[in-house]
Design a protein around this motif. Sequence first.
Motif, PDB file in Angstrom:
ATOM      1  N   VAL A 132       0.832  -1.204   0.000  1.00 38.98           N
ATOM      2  CA  VAL A 132       0.000   0.000   0.000  1.00 38.98           C
ATOM      3  C   VAL A 132       0.865   1.250   0.000  1.00 38.98           C
ATOM      4  N   LEU A 133       1.900   1.238   0.866  1.00 31.76           N
ATOM      5  CA  LEU A 133       2.787   2.389   0.931  1.00 31.76           C
ATOM      6  C   LEU A 133       4.011   2.249   0.033  1.00 31.76           C
ATOM      7  N   GLY A 134       4.299   1.027  -0.417  1.00 29.11           N
ATOM      8  CA  GLY A 134       5.326   0.832  -1.438  1.00 29.11           C
ATOM      9  C   GLY A 134       6.752   0.760  -0.954  1.00 29.11           C
ATOM     10  N   PHE A 135       6.988   0.481   0.318  1.00 34.86           N
ATOM     11  CA  PHE A 135       8.360   0.436   0.818  1.00 34.86           C
ATOM     12  C   PHE A 135       8.990  -0.917   0.518  1.00 34.86           C
ATOM     13  N   ASN A 136      10.321  -0.903   0.357  1.00 34.26           N
ATOM     14  CA  ASN A 136      11.031  -2.103  -0.092  1.00 34.26           C
ATOM     15  C   ASN A 136      11.866  -2.755   1.008  1.00 34.26           C
ATOM     16  N   ASP A 137      11.523  -2.541   2.287  1.00 28.76           N
ATOM     17  CA  ASP A 137      12.326  -3.081   3.386  1.00 28.76           C
ATOM     18  C   ASP A 137      12.253  -4.597   3.491  1.00 28.76           C
ATOM     19  N   LEU A 138      11.331  -5.233   2.771  1.00 24.71           N
ATOM     20  CA  LEU A 138      11.317  -6.690   2.756  1.00 24.71           C
ATOM     21  C   LEU A 138      12.623  -7.259   2.214  1.00 24.71           C
ATOM     22  N   VAL A 139      13.259  -6.548   1.296  1.00 27.88           N
ATOM     23  CA  VAL A 139      14.460  -7.080   0.643  1.00 27.88           C
ATOM     24  C   VAL A 139      15.622  -7.204   1.629  1.00 27.88           C
ATOM     25  N   PRO A 140      16.030  -6.124   2.324  1.00 26.67           N
ATOM     26  CA  PRO A 140      17.126  -6.308   3.295  1.00 26.67           C
ATOM     27  C   PRO A 140      16.755  -7.235   4.442  1.00 26.67           C
ATOM     28  N   VAL A 141      15.470  -7.250   4.837  1.00 27.69           N
ATOM     29  CA  VAL A 141      15.065  -8.119   5.944  1.00 27.69           C
ATOM     30  C   VAL A 141      15.182  -9.583   5.550  1.00 27.69           C
ATOM     31  N   VAL A 142      14.770  -9.938   4.339  1.00 30.42           N
ATOM     32  CA  VAL A 142      14.861 -11.341   3.941  1.00 30.42           C
ATOM     33  C   VAL A 142      16.329 -11.752   3.817  1.00 30.42           C
ATOM     34  N   LEU A 143      17.206 -10.846   3.376  1.00 28.98           N
ATOM     35  CA  LEU A 143      18.636 -11.161   3.330  1.00 28.98           C
ATOM     36  C   LEU A 143      19.194 -11.347   4.740  1.00 28.98           C
ATOM     37  N   LEU A 144      18.757 -10.509   5.666  1.00 32.96           N
ATOM     38  CA  LEU A 144      19.230 -10.631   7.045  1.00 32.96           C
ATOM     39  C   LEU A 144      18.759 -11.940   7.668  1.00 32.96           C
ATOM     40  N   VAL A 145      17.514 -12.327   7.415  1.00 28.88           N
ATOM     41  CA  VAL A 145      16.999 -13.587   7.961  1.00 28.88           C
ATOM     42  C   VAL A 145      17.695 -14.781   7.300  1.00 28.88           C
ATOM     43  N   PHE A 146      18.054 -14.645   6.022  1.00 24.39           N
ATOM     44  CA  PHE A 146      18.874 -15.676   5.384  1.00 24.39           C
ATOM     45  C   PHE A 146      20.188 -15.846   6.139  1.00 24.39           C
ATOM     46  N   SER A 147      20.790 -14.729   6.522  1.00 22.20           N
ATOM     47  CA  SER A 147      22.037 -14.782   7.281  1.00 22.20           C
ATOM     48  C   SER A 147      21.828 -15.458   8.629  1.00 22.20           C
ATOM     49  N   LEU A 148      20.727 -15.133   9.306  1.00 24.48           N
ATOM     50  CA  LEU A 148      20.402 -15.793  10.572  1.00 24.48           C
ATOM     51  C   LEU A 148      20.233 -17.298  10.369  1.00 24.48           C
ATOM     52  N   TYR A 149      19.572 -17.669   9.289  1.00 24.22           N
ATOM     53  CA  TYR A 149      19.344 -19.083   9.008  1.00 24.22           C
ATOM     54  C   TYR A 149      20.668 -19.813   8.786  1.00 24.22           C
ATOM     55  N   TYR A 150      21.585 -19.182   8.051  1.00 32.73           N
ATOM     56  CA  TYR A 150      22.882 -19.816   7.817  1.00 32.73           C
ATOM     57  C   TYR A 150      23.699 -19.896   9.102  1.00 32.73           C
ATOM     58  N   VAL A 151      23.565 -18.920   9.982  1.00 26.54           N
ATOM     59  CA  VAL A 151      24.236 -19.012  11.279  1.00 26.54           C
ATOM     60  C   VAL A 151      23.685 -20.195  12.069  1.00 26.54           C
ATOM     61  N   LYS A 152      22.375 -20.349  12.057  1.00 28.16           N
ATOM     62  CA  LYS A 152      21.766 -21.466  12.776  1.00 28.16           C
ATOM     63  C   LYS A 152      22.205 -22.805  12.197  1.00 28.16           C
ATOM     64  N   GLN A 153      22.440 -22.858  10.895  1.00 28.98           N
ATOM     65  CA  GLN A 153      22.889 -24.083  10.237  1.00 28.98           C
ATOM     66  C   GLN A 153      24.407 -24.244  10.293  1.00 28.98           C
ATOM     67  N   THR A 154      25.078 -23.344  11.045  1.00 29.95           N
ATOM     68  CA  THR A 154      26.544 -23.324  11.165  1.00 29.95           C
ATOM     69  C   THR A 154      27.224 -23.320   9.797  1.00 29.95           C
ATOM     70  N   ARG A 155      26.788 -22.388   8.963  1.00 28.82           N
ATOM     71  CA  ARG A 155      27.443 -22.102   7.688  1.00 28.82           C
ATOM     72  C   ARG A 155      27.934 -20.658   7.733  1.00 28.82           C
ATOM     73  N   PRO A 156      29.022 -20.422   8.445  1.00 24.29           N
ATOM     74  CA  PRO A 156      29.420 -19.038   8.734  1.00 24.29           C
ATOM     75  C   PRO A 156      29.848 -18.248   7.509  1.00 24.29           C
ATOM     76  N   LEU A 157      30.462 -18.895   6.526  1.00 22.60           N
ATOM     77  CA  LEU A 157      30.891 -18.152   5.339  1.00 22.60           C
ATOM     78  C   LEU A 157      29.686 -17.585   4.599  1.00 22.60           C
ATOM     79  N   ARG A 158      28.667 -18.402   4.387  1.00 22.61           N
ATOM     80  CA  ARG A 158      27.447 -17.926   3.721  1.00 22.61           C
ATOM     81  C   ARG A 158      26.750 -16.869   4.567  1.00 22.61           C
ATOM     82  N   ALA A 159      26.749 -17.088   5.902  1.00 24.15           N
ATOM     83  CA  ALA A 159      26.093 -16.125   6.792  1.00 24.15           C
ATOM     84  C   ALA A 159      26.739 -14.752   6.673  1.00 24.15           C
TER      85      ALA A 159
END
Length: 686
Positions: A132-159
């Motif tokens: 509705v408002l058109g903001f694009n903050d989903l993009v950095p947030v999904v990248l950050l959560v990807f990093s969290l996921y890789y940390v949880k999977q102990t893949r530090p280089l990808r994280a």
Amino acid sequence: MKKFFFNPVFLLGLALRVGLIAVVVPDAVGNWYVPFLSASVGSLSLDPWAVWLHQGGTPAAFPYGYAMWLFFLPLSLVCKALGAPLAYGYGMSLVVADIALLQLLSKMLPGRDRLLIAVYWWSPIVIVASYVLGFNDLVPVVLLVFSLYYVKQTRPLRAGLVCMAAVSAKLSMMLALPFFLIYLLHNRALRQHLPMFIRGLVIGAILLLLPFAVLTPSGGGMLLSNPELGKVYRLAIDFGNGVHIYIVPLVYLFVLYATWRVRRLNFELFNVMLGLAFLLVVLFTPASPGWFIWAMPLLVAYQARSDRIAIGLVALFSVLYVVSSLLLAGPGGIFSEQLHSFEMLMLPPQLADKFASLVHTVMVAAGIILAVRIWREAVSRNDFFRLSRQPFVLGVAGDSGAGKDAFSDAVKGLFGAHSVATLSGDDYHLWDRQKPMWQVMTHLNPMANDLEGFAHDLVALSDGRDIQSRHYDHSTGRMSRPFKIRSNDIIIASGLHALYMPILRECYNLSVYLDIDEGLRRHFKLQRDVHQRGHTVERVLASFERREPDSVRFIRPQAAYADLVLSLQPIHPQLLTEVNGKVPPLRFKLVTRSRHGFNELSLTRVLIGVCGLHVDMVSNKDASEVALTIEGETSAADIALAAQLICPRIFEFLDLRPKWQDGVMGLMQLITLSHINQALTKRFIW
């Protein structure tokens, strides 16, 4: 992902998103993002920011890095090739990020798909801010959560690589970087992965940030001139003479310091602290409504782990966010005229012009209440957070040759040497072996040991303080130079007199006494002292008779004070009898006596069903003491599986690769770990 596409509630939410993309073109999308992307696809260049400014575009249009531009570029090129409006490509790119974030949350919160569809996929914050408002903050947030996921999977280089991509997409994601570093530094089991995570950050910086800084000076100028960055300084306390205290940085630093103070972070605690930092930053900043998406992973995880009150409170916060965002969208904002007419008709004149601010105030109040509840439920009640206040202390007592060192090493192998500090009673002998005092006194006599020093150092380690100690070398009979022992998450204090003094017994969260069969003890001690410590057979045999009175008087009575007694016995006493000068292969049984335990029934079932052992259980009338007699052979793999069934929560405290052992020592590991789990539970209750 198929499980979502077969869900009609998900498909309805997807249809809503597509419909909003088709009929709503927010000001930011129509005036900034789409024109910038149009210029980019019309004249592809490594510096699309310079192309945009050369065409007379405003510097505020796209203050983001390469990661954000590259994310929107593919569907923009598809729309150009098909002759479709680029706004569709922009909107559908957000849908891709939206679905990816839902899928990531599903992986990180398994078994909660229905709840995720309700509290994330249909979240008013996500839908209004993005479509509705058109903001694009989903993009950095999904990248950050990807990093969290890789940390949880102990893949530090990808994280590290994906974390830097999130920073490239939006510079504000830099706020998350210190939390990643603290987590990997303070979780001793993961500390070995910190260099690899930093390597990923460096690679990401070389691939995304360095080209942005060198090749696109126009993009750097647009980023640094972004007016959104200055909003963090608006809330301030004026001390006069141009001196201010800025509230948002102050709150962020406070959360960062609180995170640093936790001795050891698990993933859940790390995730919560990071989410709290984002939530408080957006609450105290007159920020873009899109920033509230930063807190969505935290709010979703909180609702998944809490109760209906949490879901209702987040729902109220979301509704207030929607009303506040639409009211504050400005004269050209979506629905602003209708909302302004509502204010004029329904509210007294003195409140009409303050209605938007009042709604925003209530929303901030609801957000602060959420932050307080999250701290109370997800932080202060977290097992790791409570363990960080005081280490877990294990006391191990037993006679000479009972296997105290081997047992302590087996326990240390489960938690990892990086998480365990050991204190040995042998290091507190008052004299070297050459001193004449040993002719009239044995090591088993408390008077021959500095038990006050042992107790003082144990109290210091339990209080989180480091100590200076010496090591008694059994091969030379001399003390080493003083060295430092650092306090740690787990402290193992072992010795002949570990349970002798009341103050020592008060220090332990769990006390263990090793009550080995006397014949077996003498056999093992003879083997150890002759082959490992260089003593003669005659000297060892003489020491047995000389030390026996002190053992009866000072050592064996300590078993009465132990929470857990582990007694190693031969299957048949005749096995210790030499045949042709050799002792036949030994077979053991383990007898355990537990005071005030509460999971011996489940332990018995698992030992029989998983490990294939024979177990006899006997308890006294009030079940305050339970004895188990365990016979049979088992493997390290079976022990690990049994531990997973009996005490799965304790695995979060163990090393990444716990060193399980076979046979009787593995059984000792399992039973001790079960009682450590009980002791932790009791400590947290009390």
